[in-house]
Each structure stands twice: as C-alpha cells, then as structure tokens.
Design an enzyme around this catalytic site. Structure first.
Site, PDB file in Angstrom:
ATOM      1  N   LYS A   1       0.838  -1.204   0.000  1.00 37.47           N
ATOM      2  CA  LYS A   1       0.000   0.000   0.000  1.00 37.47           C
ATOM      3  C   LYS A   1       0.872   1.253   0.000  1.00 37.47           C
ATOM      4  O   LYS A   1       0.550   2.246  -0.668  1.00 37.47           O
ATOM      5  CB  LYS A   1      -0.915   0.004   1.214  1.00 37.47           C
ATOM      6  CG  LYS A   1      -1.791   1.252   1.324  1.00 37.47           C
ATOM      7  CD  LYS A   1      -2.751   1.174   2.495  1.00 37.47           C
ATOM      8  CE  LYS A   1      -3.614   2.425   2.576  1.00 37.47           C
ATOM      9  NZ  LYS A   1      -4.619   2.349   3.659  1.00 37.47           N
TER      10      LYS A   1
ATOM     11  N   HIS B   1      -7.532 -29.585 -34.875  1.00 39.14           N
ATOM     12  CA  HIS B   1      -8.568 -28.713 -34.321  1.00 39.14           C
ATOM     13  C   HIS B   1      -9.300 -29.377 -33.154  1.00 39.14           C
ATOM     14  O   HIS B   1     -10.525 -29.374 -33.082  1.00 39.14           O
ATOM     15  CB  HIS B   1      -9.556 -28.293 -35.406  1.00 39.14           C
ATOM     16  CG  HIS B   1      -8.905 -27.557 -36.549  1.00 39.14           C
ATOM     17  ND1 HIS B   1      -8.298 -26.330 -36.401  1.00 39.14           N
ATOM     18  CD2 HIS B   1      -8.736 -27.903 -37.848  1.00 39.14           C
ATOM     19  CE1 HIS B   1      -7.800 -25.942 -37.572  1.00 39.14           C
ATOM     20  NE2 HIS B   1      -8.038 -26.883 -38.459  1.00 39.14           N
TER      21      HIS B   1
END
Length: 507
Positions: free
Chosen positions: A140, A269
């Site tokens: 922070k 695929h």
C-alpha cells in the site's frame, strides 16, 4: 515526492531462506540496518551481520505460539508512514517509530500443507496473519517502501541491488507492490477454496506464471497462458508454443489418457482424425495415420508409449506441428529434430485440474471435468442380439474417442482403429453421413465396424443408416423418448446395441 528512495532499514521475516544470503550481504554492504524475528534473525546473524529483534522494538515478545510477532504499531507505523506528510513524520517521531523502507517476507506454505494431507489443525496453523499484513501494508505504501513478498521476487530485487545499490525508483516499487498483491490474492483464494470445498459458493481462481503468447486464436487477438507448463511437459525442441497449439495439446492429453494399451493419436482442431491401439507404437502409428492421412497434415501427434527409431523414421515423412510422448530414444530424437520448428514435448506425470471453466456473457461457467471412462460393467444390453467380445472391445474404444470429440459426434471404429468420425455437426445424421463418406474415401470396409454416439439417438434413423453400411454394433447413452423405437429396429434387423447411461457432450 522523490521518485528514487534509498533503503536504510529493512524488516526481514521469511519462511524460505534459500537464496536470501546474497541479498542480505548486499544490503549490509550498502549500510542497511536489519530488523527481524526468530529464525530469520538467527539466519542474518549467522552471516555475521547485526540484526535488531522486533521484540526489542515493540517491547513485546512473540506470543501465542508465534501467532503474534510483528502485529504492533511500531512495526506497521514504520511501514505505513507517508514520508511526504508532516503529520505522519511528527507522529512517528513522537512515538519513537523507526522508518522501515524495505520489507522482505513470505508466507507460511498453506497450499503445500493442504496437499500433504495434513490434519485440519496443522492446515489452520499455516494460515499466515502477520506476513499477509506486512505484505499489504508495504505494498500500500509503495511510494516509500519496497516489498519483496516471496522468494520468486528475490532475483529481480537482487538484480536492482547489484545494478543500483540500495536505491529503488517509484516504477520499481510499484512493480513489487503489484507482485505483492498477486501473492496475497493467490494466498487468500487458496484459503477460501479450502474452506469452501465443493460448495462452489463463489468463483475464485488465482493462477500465476503468466506466459505471453505470440497472439490468441487469431493474429489480431492478444493471448496469454497462466500456469506452469513445465509441470506438464518438457519442451526439448521446436518453436514457441502458440494459443492454438495449447488447445490441441490439451485435447491430445485428455484423449490419450483414456487409453492404457499402446495407442497413437493424431488430432486436428482438437478432434482425433486418426487413432489406433496396437501391440507396438510403430503399428499404432501406421494404423492411426491410415485413418485419415489427409487431415493428419499439420496435426498434433500424441502417444502413451516411448518413440523408437523405427517409429520416428515413419513419422518424419509427415509435416506436423507437435508431438507428445512420455519418452524418446536418442536416435529417434536425432531424426525428429531435423525440422527446426517441430515442437517436441516429453510428457510428465502431472495431476490435471478436476474443474473446468470458461468465461461467457458477464460471468463464468464451471463444471467437473468429465473423467468417466465406461467399462464392460457399465454397459447395458438393450437388443436381443448380444455384441461379440471383439465388438465390445471396439465399442469401448470408440466410446473413448467420441467422448473427446466435438458434439454432435459419431465415431466409427474397427479392430481398435478409428475408421472415421463426424464431429461438430448440428445434426447427428449429418455427423454419421460425414463419417461414412470419409471412411469410404479412404477405402475402409464398414462391415463389422461399430458406431459410437456422444448422445442418444432421438430417432432410429442413424442406426438404420449405419446398418445399411454393414455396421451391426452400436454404443450410445440412451435416454431418448424414442429409445424403444430404436431398440425395436435393432431387434428387427439383428443389430447389437448397448447403452451406457452417460452422455459425453463436448463443445
């Protein structure tokens, strides 16, 4: 606000100390003072450097069996003090709180403790409180403080020390803060998952190790992979793995894991275009390729057996993108690595996730992975004619393939060889017609073949079409309101049918 800040005081409290000595040594050489607790303090002093005890600063010892060590205003005030606010500076001076410019901390190994099978009490004790609080406080206040929140950040921090000494830029501190919040969010997600169990009351997923891909499914899309591919396989040759490669590799691994016999599969695929089980890997390869030698071009190859020289020589004549195997003979690799772009992967025995999810609309779909593999005991004969032993083997074989094919799907198999499949169709009849046409184009005799469907037949039409081609054994989930009509057709035309009761839709 000065962008560059010099580190004068460091709070160090870590669980993992390997790799820390280089950092401590460099910081000491830069005149940084150390503040620490317990074992970390002893470690720093063992290196020959002075270290002040946190309890000397707070005037409180470590209490409650180590649960409370750093949770004190004199620690958090020194971290959270905003150096550009006069009021903050006056207060820390009033209460004799030293400024802390660097926090090096890591967290108790909660996930490892859960994975070890430890009892509940041991797991609870590995929920870090002080460490997570230090991480959040330092992150922070990144304007003034550097936070090194895990041993994964030791190297980048050491690089900064070696290049610039004990001085960091605002951009560097902000990067470490970002990494720190990644650590804390992952940790909290793991704890939530432990308590939530199988309830699924909220979706929490924190996966690290981001890998930027060349692009996504198409070149105009960005693509990323989050996870540790090194746990799944070793890439020993070839170009960088792409987004579409990963989709095919995942489909290939899911498919090959269905088989215990020596099996070779070719995917395109995400669907199998060739697959066979045989006594040897070479025989399996030849039979798999024969299923559709056209679609095999540019495909992904996978086997559950080591690749030998003879097999490599046969494979080498085909252009393919990826090959996956548990091992390769040295002389096989000499052949396969002749093409520089081929991706060669050695499969590892990694545990795969048991949940699957995908984003859609404004949320996420989650489901259990389909790990069900039907056996003979799961089959229910619904026709008067019983399938032969060979037909049962082929039906179970075909059922594994259709489970891993895009719906609507039909698979035709014979002699543990994929003869043809119809995948991704909007009609089950179209899927069957596609499979039949493909099988005939490659000269397969469908007499004696079996048919597998990933979902029930809403009408007897597919069974009738297959029967006319000489297919006399069918496996399907059942469950249609027209089941009795389908069973009746089988009885009237001598078709053996079994149902599994389990659908395997895949989209």
């Amino acid at each position: 606000m000065a962008e560059s800040k010099r580190i004068k005081t460091a709070l160090v409290s870590v669980y993992h100390k390997d790799g820390l000595d280089e950092i401590i040594t460099k910081l000491h050489a830069e005149g940084v003072e150390f503040l620490s607790t317990g074992g970390t303090r002893q470690f720093i002093e063992s290196l020959g450097y002075p270290c002040k005890a946190v309890e000397d600063l707070t005037t409180y010892p470590s209490i409650l069996g180590g649960r409370v060590k750093t949770l004190h205003p004199k620690v958090f005030g020194g971290i959270l003090c905003r150096r550009d606010l006069e009021g903050d500076l006056q207060q820390i001076a009033q209460y004799e709180i030293p400024e802390i410019d660097l926090v090096i901390v890591d967290l108790y190994p909660f996930e490892d403790t859960v994975a070890s099978g430890a009892d509940a009490q041991a797991i609870i004790e590995k929920i870090d409180i002080g460490g997570i609080s230090l991480i959040r406080a330092a992150a922070k206040n990144f304007n003034d403080v550097v936070i090194v929140a895990s041993k994964a950040q030791y190297k980048p921090f050491a690089d900064i020390l070696n290049e610039n000494g004990a001085v960091t830029t605002l951009a560097e501190r902000r990067w470490f803060a970002k990494e720190a919040f990644a650590v804390s969010s992952h940790y909290d997600s793991a704890i939530f998952g432990y308590f939530d169990g199988e309830e699924g009351s909220a979706f929490r997923c924190a996966v690290e190790d981001q890998k930027t891909l060349r692009y996504g499914e198409n070149p105009h899309q960005r693509g990323y992979f989050y996870g540790d591919l090194n746990k799944v396989f070793d890439q020993i040759h070839g170009k960088e793995i792409s987004y579409n490669n990963l989709l095919d590799i995942n489909a290939a691994i899911d498919l090959i894991d269905e088989f215990s016999e020596t099996t070779f599969a070719i995917l395109k695929h995400n669907n199998a275009c060739g697959l066979a089980s045989r006594e040897t890997v070479l025989e399996a390869w030849k039979a798999a390729l024969a299923g559709d030698p056209v679609s095999a071009f540019g495909g992904v190859l996978v086997t559950n057996a080591p690749i030998d020289r003879a097999t490599a020589e046969e494979i080498n004549g085909l252009f393919f993108e990826v090959i996956i195997a548990p091992d390769y003979d040295v002389d096989a690799l000499q052949i396969l690595t002749q093409k520089k772009n081929r991706i060669i992967l050695v499969r590892k025995a990694a545990e795969m996730p048991r949940k699957q999810f995908r984003s859609l609309l404004n949320g996420v779909l989650v489901q259990d992975k389909d790990t069900r593999i039907e056996t003979r005991e799961d089959l229910k004969q619904v026709s008067e004619k019983a399938p032969s032993e060979a037909e049962i083997d082929d039906m179970l074989f075909a059922n594994k393939i259709v489970k891993n094919s895009k719906s609507n799907a039909i698979v035709l198999a014979k002699g543990k060889q994929l003869v043809a499949s119809g995948v991704g169709q909007t009609s089950r009849v179209d899927a069957l017609k596609q499979a039949i046409e493909k099988a005939k184009s490659f000269g397969f005799d469908l007499n004696g073949a079996v048919m597998a469907s990933d979902a029930f037949f809403p009408f007897p039409d597919c069974v009738e079409i297959a029967d006319k081609e000489g297919i006399k054994a069918v496996i399907q989930p059942g469950g249609s309101v027209k089941d009795e009509l389908t069973f009746q057709y089988c009885n009237e035309h001598g078709v053996a049918m079994v149902i599994t009761g389990v659908r395997h839709f895949k989209h």
